[in-house]
Design a protein around this motif. Structure first.
Motif, PDB file in Angstrom:
ATOM      1  N   SER A  75     -46.432 -54.493  31.272  1.00 50.33           N
ATOM      2  CA  SER A  75     -47.594 -55.030  31.989  1.00 50.33           C
ATOM      3  C   SER A  75     -48.413 -56.033  31.182  1.00 50.33           C
ATOM      4  CB  SER A  75     -48.510 -53.874  32.409  1.00 50.33           C
ATOM      5  OG  SER A  75     -48.995 -53.184  31.255  1.00 50.33           O
ATOM      6  N   LYS A  76     -48.150 -56.167  29.897  1.00 52.47           N
ATOM      7  CA  LYS A  76     -48.896 -57.050  28.987  1.00 52.47           C
ATOM      8  C   LYS A  76     -50.359 -56.659  28.857  1.00 52.47           C
ATOM      9  CE  LYS A  76     -46.103 -61.243  29.574  1.00 52.47           C
ATOM     10  NZ  LYS A  76     -46.145 -62.696  29.892  1.00 52.47           N
ATOM     11  N   LYS A  77     -50.709 -55.470  29.280  1.00 48.99           N
ATOM     12  CA  LYS A  77     -52.083 -55.005  29.143  1.00 48.99           C
ATOM     13  C   LYS A  77     -52.320 -54.461  27.737  1.00 48.99           C
ATOM     14  CE  LYS A  77     -52.761 -53.793  34.011  1.00 48.99           C
ATOM     15  NZ  LYS A  77     -53.105 -52.701  34.968  1.00 48.99           N
ATOM     16  N   GLN A  78     -53.538 -54.657  27.262  1.00 46.39           N
ATOM     17  CA  GLN A  78     -53.876 -54.199  25.918  1.00 46.39           C
ATOM     18  C   GLN A  78     -54.036 -52.679  25.906  1.00 46.39           C
ATOM     19  OE1 GLN A  78     -57.901 -54.456  23.763  1.00 46.39           O
ATOM     20  NE2 GLN A  78     -56.853 -56.301  23.034  1.00 46.39           N
ATOM     21  N   ILE A  79     -53.331 -52.053  24.970  1.00 43.49           N
ATOM     22  CA  ILE A  79     -53.443 -50.597  24.818  1.00 43.49           C
ATOM     23  C   ILE A  79     -54.540 -50.254  23.826  1.00 43.49           C
ATOM     24  CG2 ILE A  79     -52.215 -48.509  24.150  1.00 43.49           C
ATOM     25  CD1 ILE A  79     -49.641 -49.807  25.032  1.00 43.49           C
ATOM     26  N   CYS A  80     -54.515 -50.891  22.664  1.00 43.59           N
ATOM     27  CA  CYS A  80     -55.548 -50.671  21.661  1.00 43.59           C
ATOM     28  C   CYS A  80     -55.467 -51.771  20.618  1.00 43.59           C
ATOM     29  CB  CYS A  80     -55.412 -49.288  20.999  1.00 43.59           C
ATOM     30  SG  CYS A  80     -53.973 -49.147  19.922  1.00 43.59           S
ATOM     31  N   VAL A  81     -56.464 -51.793  19.736  1.00 42.52           N
ATOM     32  CA  VAL A  81     -56.506 -52.713  18.608  1.00 42.52           C
ATOM     33  C   VAL A  81     -56.674 -51.879  17.342  1.00 42.52           C
ATOM     34  CG1 VAL A  81     -57.726 -54.608  17.479  1.00 42.52           C
ATOM     35  CG2 VAL A  81     -57.457 -54.595  19.975  1.00 42.52           C
ATOM     36  N   VAL A  82     -55.719 -51.986  16.454  1.00 39.25           N
ATOM     37  CA  VAL A  82     -55.766 -51.276  15.174  1.00 39.25           C
ATOM     38  C   VAL A  82     -56.294 -52.251  14.138  1.00 39.25           C
ATOM     39  CG1 VAL A  82     -54.469 -49.954  13.482  1.00 39.25           C
ATOM     40  CG2 VAL A  82     -53.787 -49.895  15.882  1.00 39.25           C
ATOM     41  N   ASP A  83     -57.509 -51.985  13.618  1.00 35.25           N
ATOM     42  CA  ASP A  83     -58.133 -52.924  12.685  1.00 35.25           C
ATOM     43  C   ASP A  83     -58.088 -52.396  11.260  1.00 35.25           C
ATOM     44  OD1 ASP A  83     -59.824 -50.826  13.036  1.00 35.25           O
ATOM     45  OD2 ASP A  83     -61.624 -52.018  13.413  1.00 35.25           O
ATOM     46  N   LYS A  84     -58.523 -53.268  10.334  1.00 38.46           N
ATOM     47  CA  LYS A  84     -58.599 -52.966   8.899  1.00 38.46           C
ATOM     48  C   LYS A  84     -57.244 -52.508   8.352  1.00 38.46           C
ATOM     49  CE  LYS A  84     -63.532 -51.896   8.821  1.00 38.46           C
ATOM     50  NZ  LYS A  84     -64.569 -50.877   8.467  1.00 38.46           N
ATOM     51  N   ILE A  85     -56.236 -53.317   8.592  1.00 37.95           N
ATOM     52  CA  ILE A  85     -54.900 -53.056   8.069  1.00 37.95           C
ATOM     53  C   ILE A  85     -54.727 -53.829   6.763  1.00 37.95           C
ATOM     54  CG2 ILE A  85     -52.430 -53.162   8.530  1.00 37.95           C
ATOM     55  CD1 ILE A  85     -53.884 -51.255  10.338  1.00 37.95           C
ATOM     56  N   PRO A  86     -54.545 -53.171   5.619  1.00 36.50           N
ATOM     57  CA  PRO A  86     -54.353 -53.895   4.350  1.00 36.50           C
ATOM     58  C   PRO A  86     -53.053 -54.686   4.357  1.00 36.50           C
ATOM     59  CG  PRO A  86     -54.927 -51.585   3.968  1.00 36.50           C
ATOM     60  CD  PRO A  86     -54.612 -51.723   5.425  1.00 36.50           C
ATOM     61  N   PRO A  87     -52.988 -55.763   3.567  1.00 36.88           N
ATOM     62  CA  PRO A  87     -51.757 -56.581   3.540  1.00 36.88           C
ATOM     63  C   PRO A  87     -50.538 -55.834   3.036  1.00 36.88           C
ATOM     64  CG  PRO A  87     -53.619 -57.764   2.583  1.00 36.88           C
ATOM     65  CD  PRO A  87     -54.060 -56.359   2.773  1.00 36.88           C
ATOM     66  N   SER A  88     -50.743 -54.791   2.237  1.00 36.08           N
ATOM     67  CA  SER A  88     -49.610 -54.045   1.689  1.00 36.08           C
ATOM     68  C   SER A  88     -49.056 -52.998   2.641  1.00 36.08           C
ATOM     69  CB  SER A  88     -50.023 -53.355   0.381  1.00 36.08           C
ATOM     70  OG  SER A  88     -51.111 -52.467   0.613  1.00 36.08           O
ATOM     71  N   THR A  90     -47.149 -51.222   5.832  1.00 31.66           N
ATOM     72  CA  THR A  90     -45.897 -51.418   6.551  1.00 31.66           C
ATOM     73  C   THR A  90     -46.107 -51.120   8.031  1.00 31.66           C
ATOM     74  OG1 THR A  90     -45.192 -49.132   6.134  1.00 31.66           O
ATOM     75  CG2 THR A  90     -44.567 -50.816   4.503  1.00 31.66           C
ATOM     76  N   LEU A  91     -45.075 -51.392   8.794  1.00 34.63           N
ATOM     77  CA  LEU A  91     -45.168 -51.128  10.228  1.00 34.63           C
ATOM     78  C   LEU A  91     -45.295 -49.634  10.504  1.00 34.63           C
ATOM     79  CD1 LEU A  91     -45.105 -52.906  12.798  1.00 34.63           C
ATOM     80  CD2 LEU A  91     -42.742 -52.231  13.074  1.00 34.63           C
ATOM     81  N   LEU A  92     -44.737 -48.803   9.632  1.00 31.13           N
ATOM     82  CA  LEU A  92     -44.886 -47.361   9.812  1.00 31.13           C
ATOM     83  C   LEU A  92     -46.347 -46.939   9.669  1.00 31.13           C
ATOM     84  CD1 LEU A  92     -43.485 -44.647  10.251  1.00 31.13           C
ATOM     85  CD2 LEU A  92     -43.155 -44.481   7.790  1.00 31.13           C
ATOM     86  N   ASP A  93     -47.103 -47.574   8.756  1.00 37.91           N
ATOM     87  CA  ASP A  93     -48.526 -47.285   8.635  1.00 37.91           C
ATOM     88  C   ASP A  93     -49.275 -47.654   9.907  1.00 37.91           C
ATOM     89  OD1 ASP A  93     -48.046 -46.495   6.004  1.00 37.91           O
ATOM     90  OD2 ASP A  93     -48.342 -48.527   5.232  1.00 37.91           O
ATOM     91  N   VAL A  94     -48.882 -48.761  10.522  1.00 37.80           N
ATOM     92  CA  VAL A  94     -49.503 -49.158  11.785  1.00 37.80           C
ATOM     93  C   VAL A  94     -49.201 -48.126  12.869  1.00 37.80           C
ATOM     94  CG1 VAL A  94     -49.576 -50.949  13.561  1.00 37.80           C
ATOM     95  CG2 VAL A  94     -49.402 -51.585  11.152  1.00 37.80           C
ATOM     96  N   LYS A  95     -47.977 -47.609  12.882  1.00 40.38           N
ATOM     97  CA  LYS A  95     -47.622 -46.600  13.885  1.00 40.38           C
ATOM     98  C   LYS A  95     -48.429 -45.326  13.705  1.00 40.38           C
ATOM     99  CE  LYS A  95     -42.867 -48.120  14.807  1.00 40.38           C
ATOM    100  NZ  LYS A  95     -41.432 -47.726  14.803  1.00 40.38           N
ATOM    101  N   HIS A  96     -48.686 -44.939  12.456  1.00 42.18           N
ATOM    102  CA  HIS A  96     -49.494 -43.736  12.216  1.00 42.18           C
ATOM    103  C   HIS A  96     -50.939 -43.945  12.684  1.00 42.18           C
ATOM    104  CE1 HIS A  96     -46.693 -41.066  10.183  1.00 42.18           C
ATOM    105  NE2 HIS A  96     -46.244 -42.085   9.472  1.00 42.18           N
TER     106      HIS A  96
END
Length: 369
Positions: A75-88, A90-96
């Motif tokens: 649907s291209k609808k926004q589910i959420c916004v995960v902020d304050k992600i450090p550059p180091s 990984t995608l697994l950290d984003v999933k958590h």
């Protein structure tokens, strides 16, 4: 003569200089001299300390954090916004972090892509590599219930081992009890059971102690498909071989003996190839194509890129010749198609990684495929 009287106002007043204010001659004041000594001592102290340095400038580190916008892939609808992600991260950290916002989706069942129809991103990908700006947009897909790869392999290989034994003991619910008691089993029936069990026991042991299995997950439906394939064909093969009316091979013991020897050689070669691949990966020697060792079973590396698949197909072809059954032949044929596809992908991967080696080498079957 009498002394003249001098008025007090005309008398010369005697001033006495204190001792601590006299100079070297006893009459001059010493206060300016003490000041000079104090100034001289202070100057010497400053000069002995070296050049005066300005205080260090405190630099405040500026860390750029990313914001990950997660949209629904359909649907291209926004589910959420995960902020304050450090550059180091990984995608697994984003999933958590996504799981903390949306607890109904565990990290194992979250699939993220840069494009709606693009490939799924691996958990080990650094988030900085995906960033074109401080805001990263990812598309979410629910991968469904997930299971680990170790669970998949153990389930797929344990089932055929137990199923075949159930047919081998000729349960009364499967075969007629009177017919089973009257018929004598041909030696190939016992040999086939031993070879079949050896194959899957080897696979189970290699899964536990040899292979370095990825810590990732796969959808539960994939495990169900794999189990249906292995378990279904095992039931079909075991039913015909252990049937009381089973007919032995046309060429008798010669056919059985030759096929059994080839089967054992292929099983040994498969094991040594798997062990060699794990050893080369752990030692860091696998830079291009896998290389053979002093073990003769690994010399097949000089002709094909995936000799473990070659030995796997050899095992099932020899098992088909040994038992001379149609279900085993169909299973060997379908396995050959699947393994050929995997071998081609690995062969192309080796070709991309190798920049100097361009000799003619097949993927699975020497000089053919």
């Amino acid at each position: 003569m009498p002394q003249c009287f001098v008025p007090a106002m005309f008398r010369k007043r005697k001033t006495s200089t204190p001792e601590h204010k006299r100079d070297f001659h006893g009459s001059a004041l010493t206060a300016p001299h003490n000041d000079m000594r104090t100034f001289f001592s202070l100057s010497q102290l400053v000069l002995s300390a070296g050049h005066l340095r300005p205080p260090p400038v405190q630099r405040h580190s500026k860390t750029t954090y990313f914001e990950v916008e997660i949209l629904d892939a359909q649907s291209k609808k926004q589910i959420c916004v995960v902020d304050k992600i450090p550059p180091s991260s990984t995608l697994l950290d984003v999933k958590h972090k996504f799981h903390k916002v949306c607890p109904q989706w565990s990290p194992s069942r979250v699939g993220l892509r840069l494009e709606r129809n693009g490939p799924y991103l691996k958990d080990s990908v650094n988030i900085k590599r995906l960033a074109a700006s401080s805001i990263i947009t990812l598309y979410f897909t629910d991968m469904g219930q997930q299971v680990s790869w170790t669970t998949v392999f153990l389930t797929e290989y344990t089932g055929p081992l137990l199923i075949y034994l159930l047919f081998y003991i000729r349960l009364s619910s499967i075969y007629d009890a009177k017919e089973s008691a009257r018929s004598l089993r041909h030696p190939v029936v016992h040999l086939a059971c031993a070879c079949h069990c050896l194959h899957y026991v080897r696979r189970l042991l290699e899964t536990l102690f040899v292979h370095k299995i990825s810590e990732g997950h796969t959808p539960l439906k994939n495990m169900i498909k794999g189990c249906a394939f292995y378990w279904g064909f095992t039931s079909w093969i075991a039913y015909y071989i252990n049937h009381p009316q089973y007919t032995p091979p046309s060429f008798g013991n010669k056919q059985v003996t030759f096929a059994a020897l080839v089967f054992l050689m292929c099983e040994a070669g498969n094991h040594f190839i798997n062990a060699a691949l794990v050893h080369q990966n752990q030692s860091g020697k696998l830079t291009s194509f896998p290389s053979p060792s002093i073990n003769p079973f690994t010399w097949l590396f000089t002709l094909v890129s995936c000799p473990n698949y070659t030995y796997e197909i050899g095992s099932w072809i020899s098992f088909t010749v040994m038992t001379q059954t149609l279900p085993a032949g169909v299973f060997a044929f379908l396995m050959a198609i699947q393994l050929a596809q995997w071998a081609r992908k690995k062969h192309q991967f080796y070709l991309k990684r190798c920049t100097t080696c361009r000799w003619r080498k097949a993927a699975m079957i020497p000089f053919i495929l």
